[in-house]
Structures are given as structure tokens and as C-alpha cells.
Design a protein around this motif. Structure first.
Motif, PDB file in Angstrom:
ATOM      1  N   ILE A  57       7.408   9.676  -5.054  1.00  0.00           N
ATOM      2  CA  ILE A  57       7.668   8.998  -3.782  1.00  0.00           C
ATOM      3  C   ILE A  57       6.571   9.326  -2.778  1.00  0.00           C
ATOM      4  CG2 ILE A  57       9.219   8.973  -1.799  1.00  0.00           C
ATOM      5  CD1 ILE A  57      11.535   9.191  -3.724  1.00  0.00           C
ATOM      6  N   GLY A  60       3.406   7.514  -3.596  1.00  0.00           N
ATOM      7  CA  GLY A  60       3.391   6.166  -4.120  1.00  0.00           C
ATOM      8  C   GLY A  60       3.849   5.039  -3.239  1.00  0.00           C
ATOM      9  N   ASN A  61       4.123   3.999  -3.956  1.00  0.00           N
ATOM     10  CA  ASN A  61       4.402   2.690  -3.444  1.00  0.00           C
ATOM     11  C   ASN A  61       5.914   2.509  -3.438  1.00  0.00           C
ATOM     12  OD1 ASN A  61       4.859  -0.005  -3.310  1.00  0.00           O
ATOM     13  ND2 ASN A  61       3.144  -0.559  -4.626  1.00  0.00           N
ATOM     14  N   VAL A  62       6.466   2.201  -2.268  1.00  0.00           N
ATOM     15  CA  VAL A  62       7.917   2.113  -2.163  1.00  0.00           C
ATOM     16  C   VAL A  62       8.463   0.961  -3.006  1.00  0.00           C
ATOM     17  CG1 VAL A  62       8.010   0.637  -0.125  1.00  0.00           C
ATOM     18  CG2 VAL A  62       9.783   2.332  -0.490  1.00  0.00           C
ATOM     19  N   PHE A  63       7.633  -0.067  -3.238  1.00  0.00           N
ATOM     20  CA  PHE A  63       8.110  -1.225  -4.004  1.00  0.00           C
ATOM     21  C   PHE A  63       7.887  -1.064  -5.507  1.00  0.00           C
ATOM     22  CE2 PHE A  63       6.842  -3.358   0.121  1.00  0.00           C
ATOM     23  CZ  PHE A  63       8.117  -3.329   0.624  1.00  0.00           C
TER      24      PHE A  63
END
Lengths: 301, 306
Positions: A57, A60-63
Motif C-alpha cells: 500500500i 503503490g497504486n490504490v487502484f
């Protein structure tokens, strides 16, 4: 005008081909799909976040979908997440919510169905006035009645207990449920009621042997309405209970918005999903009945 | 009501006391009568009465006239709350109506997968405001959420951080509130659209009126009662706005997303300033009355005549 050549030509492409990819349709489906993404996004983000580890998390990328699926956040949210000094997770809130939910749903529906039955079949002087007051009461902001209810609950010794919250839910669920049942019972032919009266049936006999069996669908609607409504309640839970009896929504808010410690977003999202799970399951399982319930709620004026 | 009591009284020669006629029905509705009279009427009257006192930790009857109201309207926090609710309310009202109607109109165009789309638009309504608020709090998180993702895509100056920017925090709440509530309005609008006669569409087609124009000029005016219901529902929801704020922003940053419902509860149960809380909740009641009276007049005044 476009219809005339279509009828005469009868080309080889089969019946009604022109509608499938018209510009209007592409625009229509395009809009619907884009809007659907906005509605689905939070659910998707909650699910993927709850399955990621904290390191993923942070970088990174939340999506993005999880690279390594882990169920640890779910376990932690359920049994270890802390609110203040208690670290027994959301399971306590879940238990409280269930213990609040079941008696509240039963009691409120029992009372409201009897109200609806009495209001449509056993009218007495003043019954309509009480009903009108009840319906107007549904529009009064809860804030105006919060404190007097605190006093009343204190007087009967139920302040802070689950029993007190059950009473509050019963009272505030009454207007809409009574309306629901009253309208339904009013639609049952009066001859049926009169015939039962002639046969010597009394108030309760007619209620249990004729009205309840006929009203089963509306009972289901009422149950759906109440279960989602009471499960999702936050305001009454936060005011009329104490930390040991907090319902799940209140505990969830305390876990996620607590200022102490490192924020574990994956645990938070797992906890949020856990809280939302009950109404979501009911929503997807009940389908059209849910819509009927909220439609009944919508016409409460 | 007096009409149907006549034959009964004539039949039973004894003429029993009116109080005991239908006594079982009366007994069975005692919970309703108590709720209506004691909780709704009594509770409201009690709160209004005590809003004229200087109650602090406990309700007391030291009358202070309109002091609490004067203090309320000179309180910064209350004024911010009102302003915030105004911004949120107007935007939410307009956007929810527009989105709800547009989606309903799209779904009413005899499309495929209508059930799927409807389920998608409506499911947020099953979720609580707390869940809604927390989900959007995470998506709008400046460090890990949407802003970060858009920056990673290459738009490095992209700036959308409503949860930490007092100027746009209400719009952060608005995104979540609309997400949660617009499905309901769509459902109501769809029911309204389904109630409109197919022949209207045939007639406008014959006259060569376009689809959009038909909606704006013909369908929407025909759906006036549905719009009024939707309006009342949205307005009632807006005034109650509380859980969402608590979960998503906690009223912050600073006081920039405070709302009246939150003000009432904080003053009553945290700041132990009961009188102030009562005055504020009475003002909330007034706003509901202002919204409801014209509506009730339109709705019930018209029905009686008809």
C-alpha cells in the motif's frame, strides 16, 4: 423517415440491424458504463486495499490489484483491531449489532403491524390524528428529540444498555413501518374482515389468522427495511450506548478514525467492508424487494 | 368516524361508554399513541421549551429568554455550519436530481442489462454513511489515494486534496454523499418514468420532437409530483447530514466541514452546553418546517380539493 427504406429493402443482414450500434446507443452505453465505474470504484478500492499488505500500500497504486493476496487484514480487523484500550477487534461490535438488531426488528415490526391493522380496520376516535402526528414525527430532525429520550431512558434505567437502543429503534422505525402496514391492510378487501367479524372472530384472532398470513410479503419488505436501517445506524448508537455496547458502525468509526498508532489502511478497509457486508448481502439477495422497501420509504409523506 | 359509531350504539341498547368501544384496538395502539404524544410531541416541545433556558450540564429552568439564540447566531462555528450546509445542500440537491433523472432516463431507453446497471447505481444506498465516509476518505487520501495515482500517471502537478483543504472539503463530502444517495433518486425517477404513457413518445415522434427536447419540455413537467417527492427526500436527508461528516472528515480540517446536526450533538453531549444545543436543534426544526409547509400545502391541499 428512416423507416421507409428499411421496410422495403429487406437486406441480407437479418431483422432490425440498425439499432444495435447507432451513435445514440454508443453514447448511452458509454455514459452508463462510465457512471457505473464511479459507483463501483469505492467497492473495488476497498476490496483490493483490504487484500494488500501494508508495504504494498505504501509504495503503490490504490487502484492496482494486489500483487500478493493476504487475508491477514481481515483477520486483524475482526479479532485484533483496537478501539482505545480494547483490542478485540470488530467482532465485539458485530455481536452488539446482532444483539441490537434482532429484538429491534422483531419488536418494531410487531408493533407497527398491529398499528397498521388497527388503523385500517379498527378505527377509533382520534386514531387518524395519532397517525398523522406519527407521520409528521418522521420529518422532525432527530436532534430535537435526542435529549428528552436520554432523560426518559435514564428514568426507566435503560440508558446505555442494548435494551434502551432497541426501544429507540422501535420508536423511530414506527412511522414508516406503520404507514407501510396501514397501506397494505387498507388494500385488503373489507369483506374479508367483515366476514370474520360475523363469524365471531376478535381483534387478535383476525390479526393472527387472516391478516398476518396475507401480509407475509410486506413483512419481508419491512424486515429488509429495518435490518438495513438499524444495522447502518450511527447516531443513536453513539448517543444511547456506551463503549461496551457500541454497535458495529460506531466501533468501526472509532477504529478507523483513532489518532493513536500507525494507520493500517488495509485493516481499516477490511473493517469497513465487514461492516458493510450485512446490508450488501441483504441488498443483493433481496433484489426487487429492497427496491420495494425503499419505494415505500420514499412515499412516506 | 362518528358516522360508523352510530349503528353500533343503536344496536347495543346499553350505550356503553365511548372510551371502551374498540378497547382492544386502543390497547394495541398504546405504543403508537405513546410514541406520537410522549416522544414526538412531548420531546419536541420539551426541547423547544428548554432552549429558552441557560441549561449547561443538566437541564435547568433558569429562563434566559432568547439569549441562547443570540449566542447561537453570533457563534462562528454555527455560522460556518450553516454556510457549509448551504453549499452542500444546494450542490447536492441539484446534482442528485440531475444525476438521478439522467440515469433513470438512460435506463428507461429500453437498454440491455438494465437490472445490472440499476443494481450498480443503487447498491451504495444499502451502505451506511459511516462506511461511505470511510471508503471515500481512503480514496481521497492525498498520499496513497487518487491524487497520488494521477500524479504517478505523469500529471505531477495534479492537486485534489479535499480532506485537507478547507476551501474544497465540502466537495469531498459531496462526492461521497452523491455516491451514496443518488441511486435512491434514480429509482424514484425510474418509477415515475415508467408511469408515463407510451403514447406520449409516439406523439412526440410524429411531431418530430427530439428525444432530449421531449424529456425537457414534456416528460419533466409531467413528472412534477415525482420531482417534488424527490426534493423533499433529498432536503430531509441534507438537514440530517451528520454520520458522513463524522466518518469522513470529523468536521475538519479545523472547523471547515462542520454541519448543524454535528454542532447540536457536540454541544449537547461533549461541550455540556445543553441550552445551546437545544436552541440549535430548534433552528433545525424550523428549517424542516419551512421546507415542509409549502410541500404539505401543495400535496394535501391539492388532494382535498380533488
Amino acid at each position: 423517415m428512416a423507416d421507409i427504406p428499411k421496410n422495403t429493402s429487406q437486406g441480407p443482414r437479418g431483422p432490425k440491424p440498425k439499432r444495435a450500434f447507432s451513435r445514440g446507443n454508443i453514447f448511452l452505453y458509454g455514459t452508463l458504463i462510465v457512471v457505473s465505474m464511479y459507483y463501483l470504484l469505492p467497492l473495488y478500492v476497498m476490496i483490493v486495499t483490504s487484500l494488500k499488505g501494508m508495504p504494498e500500500i505504501r509504495m503503490g497504486n490504490v487502484f492496482g490489484p494486489p500483487m500478493e493476496i493476504t487475508f491477514e487484514p481481515w483477520v486483524k480487523a475482526w479479532s485484533e483491531a483496537c478501539t482505545g484500550i480494547n483490542c478485540d477487534g470488530l467482532s465485539r461490535g458485530f455481536g452488539n449489532s446482532v444483539r441490537i438488531l434482532i429484538p429491534s426488528v422483531l419488536l418494531s415490526i410487531m408493533i407497527a403491524s398491529v398499528n397498521g391493522y388497527a388503523l385500517s380496520n379498527w378505527k377509533f376516535k382520534g386514531s387518524e390524528s395519532f397517525f398523522t402526528i406519527l407521520i409528521i414525527g418522521a420529518f422532525i430532525p432527530y436532534q430535537t428529540m435526542l435529549y428528552p429520550i436520554v432523560i426518559m431512558l435514564r428514568e426507566i434505567g435503560l440508558m446505555g444498555s442494548i435494551g434502551g437502543l432497541v426501544l429507540v429503534h422501535t420508536v423511530f422505525g414506527m412511522p414508516i413501518l406503520t404507514l407501510l402496514f396501514r397501506n397494505y391492510f387498507a388494500s385488503i378487501p373489507e369483506e374479508l374482515f367483515k366476514a370474520a367479524r360475523v363469524d365471531g372472530a376478535g381483534f387478535w384472532q383476525i390479526y393472527f389468522q387472516i391478516m398476518v398470513p396475507m401480509a407475509l410479503p410486506i413483512f419481508v419488505v419491512a424486515i429488509i427495511l429495518q435490518v438495513t436501517g438499524i444495522w447502518n445506524d450511527f447516531l443513536f448508537g453513539v448517543i444511547y450506548t456506551k463503549p461496551a455496547t457500541y454497535p458495529m458502525t460506531v466501533q468501526l468509526n472509532n477504529i478507523v478514525n483513532s489518532v493513536q498508532g500507525v494507520k493500517e489502511y488495509n485493516v481499516n478497509m477490511a473493517a469497513t467492508l465487514l461492516t458493510g457486508l450485512v446490508p450488501l448481502v441483504i441488498y443483493f439477495a433481496s433484489g426487487k424487494l429492497f427496491v420495494r422497501g425503499i419505494a415505500a420509504g420514499a412515499v412516506k409523506g | 368516524m362518528t358516522v360508523d359509531s352510530e349503528p353500533l350504539r343503536a344496536r347495543s341498547g346499553k350505550r356503553p361508554s365511548r372510551l371502551f368501544k374498540n378497547w382492544m384496538a386502543k390497547l394495541a395502539t398504546v405504543p403508537m399513541i405513546l410514541t406520537a404524544l410522549v416522544v414526538f410531541v412531548g420531546g419536541t416541545a420539551w426541547t423547544i421549551t428548554y432552549s429558552f433556558t441557560g441549561s449547561r450540564m443538566l437541564p435547568k429552568t433558569n429562563w434566559v429568554g432568547l439569549d441562547q439564540y443570540e449566542r447561537l447566531w453570533s457563534s462562528d462555528r454555527w455560522m460556518i455550519s450553516i454556510k457549509n450546509l448551504g453549499i452542500y445542500g444546494i450542490c447536492s440537491l441539484v446534482l442528485t436530481l440531475v444525476i438521478g433523472f439522467t440515469l433513470a432516463a438512460c435506463l428507461d431507453r429500453k437498454i440491455r442489462f438494465e437490472g445490472v446497471f440499476r443494481s450498480i447505481f443503487l447498491y451504495p444506498f444499502a451502505l451506511s454513511f459511516v462506511v461511505t465516509g470511510l471508503a471515500w476518505q481512503w480514496i481521497l487520501n492525498p498520499d496513497f489515494g487518487m491524487q497520488n495515482v494521477v500524479r504517478d500517471w505523469g500529471w505531477t502537478t495534479f492537486n485534489f486534496d479535499p480532506l485537507n483543504n478547507p476551501d474544497i472539503v465540502m466537495f469531498g463530502l459531496l462526492i461521497a454523499g452523491i455516491w451514496q444517495g443518488s441511486g435512491l433518486i434514480m429509482c424514484i425517477m425510474l418509477a415515475g418514468l415508467r408511469g408515463i404513457d407510451e403514447d406520449i413518445w409516439k406523439a412526440t415522434k410524429v411531431d418530430g420532437i427530439g428525444t432530449v427536447k421531449t424529456y425537457v419540455m414534456v416528460i419533466i413537467p409531467m413528472m412534477r409530483p415525482v420531482f417534488v417527492t424527490a426534493l423533499v427526500l433529498i432536503a430531509a436527508g441534507i438537514i440530517k447530514l451528520y454520520d458522513l461528516v463524522v466518518a469522513q472528515t470529523g468536521g475538519g480540517p479545523g472547523l471547515s466541514s462542520e454541519v448543524p446536526a454535528k454542532y447540536v450533538i457536540e454541544l449537547m453531549f461533549r461541550a455540556q452546553n445543553l441550552g445551546q444545543g437545544f436552541a440549535a436543534s430548534t433552528m433545525m426544526l424550523c428549517s424542516v418546517v419551512i421546507i415542509l409547509i409549502p410541500w404539505a400545502y401543495l400535496e394535501f391541499g391539492g388532494r382535498k380539493r380533488g
